[in-house]
Design an enzyme around this catalytic site. Structure first.
Site, PDB file in Angstrom:
ATOM      1  N   ASP A 166      11.516   2.724 -15.668  1.00  0.00           N
ATOM      2  CA  ASP A 166      11.157   1.645 -16.590  1.00  0.00           C
ATOM      3  C   ASP A 166      10.716   0.450 -15.751  1.00  0.00           C
ATOM      4  OD1 ASP A 166      13.468   0.562 -15.554  1.00  0.00           O
ATOM      5  OD2 ASP A 166      14.475   0.313 -17.482  1.00  0.00           O
TER       6      ASP A 166
ATOM      7  N   LYS B 139       9.871   8.772 -19.627  1.00  0.00           N
ATOM      8  CA  LYS B 139      11.050   7.932 -19.400  1.00  0.00           C
ATOM      9  C   LYS B 139      12.148   8.276 -20.402  1.00  0.00           C
ATOM     10  CE  LYS B 139      12.408   4.263 -21.221  1.00  0.00           C
ATOM     11  NZ  LYS B 139      12.606   2.947 -21.859  1.00  0.00           N
TER      12      LYS B 139
END
Length: 220
Positions: free
Chosen positions: A146, A128
């Site tokens: 996320d 991420k």
């Protein structure tokens, strides 16, 4: 329905969602404040399990004290911990950002690398965080997964996957490369503004006609 036809339908749906969100958020929103790649990288590492607002509150002090990888690589843990304490998990985060800075100095001449493979060698950096850097700094196609992004794309019916890497892989197949980073960011905004974890605001949702959760969920 064949898998190829099903995927074609999801691609069309994903691009419709992109178009609606791109219009809805017609101005870029700044989540983490940064002025160079190093600051974004460190900010993303610090943002784990806290809010962007909390990171922004300490960033000026952190980067005025340690303005680049060389400076941060030489920092004492206690000095960094004191500055970043309010972000939570500050001892581990201090260890990660000092370690990341040392790796940048030792292996990348103090510069933030531009590939997923290299970014993942940095302490505190997962897929991420790496995708945030690749998409926002290097303008590479990036699906940034996320909790907000996962929740929204699952509710919309674009994926049923739970694993972040699987979600990333599946969404990459649905969107053209030029739309991937922008899609990631606008979906994230929508999760913060409308599609809340609890009590999503379906009544004011501009995506509800495309949303599996709305069509089959508690609103029906």
């Amino acid at each position: 329905m064949s898998k190829s036809k099903d995927k074609t339908g999801l691609k069309i749906k994903a691009e419709k969602i992109f178009s609606l969100l791109d219009k809805h958020y017609n101005q870029q929103r700044v989540l983490l404040k940064y002025s160079n790649p190093f600051e974004l990288l460190i900010g993303v590492i610090l943002s784990a399990q806290t809010t962007d607002r909390q990171v922004n509150e300490i960033s000026e002090s952190l980067f005025s004290t340690f303005p680049d990888a060389a400076a941060l690589s030489q920092a004492q843990s206690e000095s960094v911990e004191e500055i970043i304490r309010s972000t939570g998990f500050f001892r581990q985060k201090a260890k990660s950002i000092i370690g990341a800075a040392k790796k940048l100095v030792e292996d990348y001449d103090g510069e933030v690398p531009a590939t997923m493979e290299d970014l993942l060698t940095l302490p505190g950096v997962g897929r991420k965080s790496a995708n945030v850097v690749l998409g926002n700094i290097y303008q590479q196609p990036a699906i940034i997964v996320d909790t907000h992004f996962s929740r929204v794309v699952q509710r919309l019916g674009l994926t049923s996957a739970k694993n972040p890497e699987k979600i990333e892989s599946q969404l990459k197949e649905l969107l053209i490369p030029e739309h991937q980073t922008r899609f990631s960011m606008t979906v994230n905004y929508y999760g913060r503004d409308v599609c809340f974890a609890r009590n999503p605001d379906c009544g004011n949702c501009s995506l509800k006609q495309l949303c599996d959760y709305f069509s089959t969920g508690p609103n029906q």
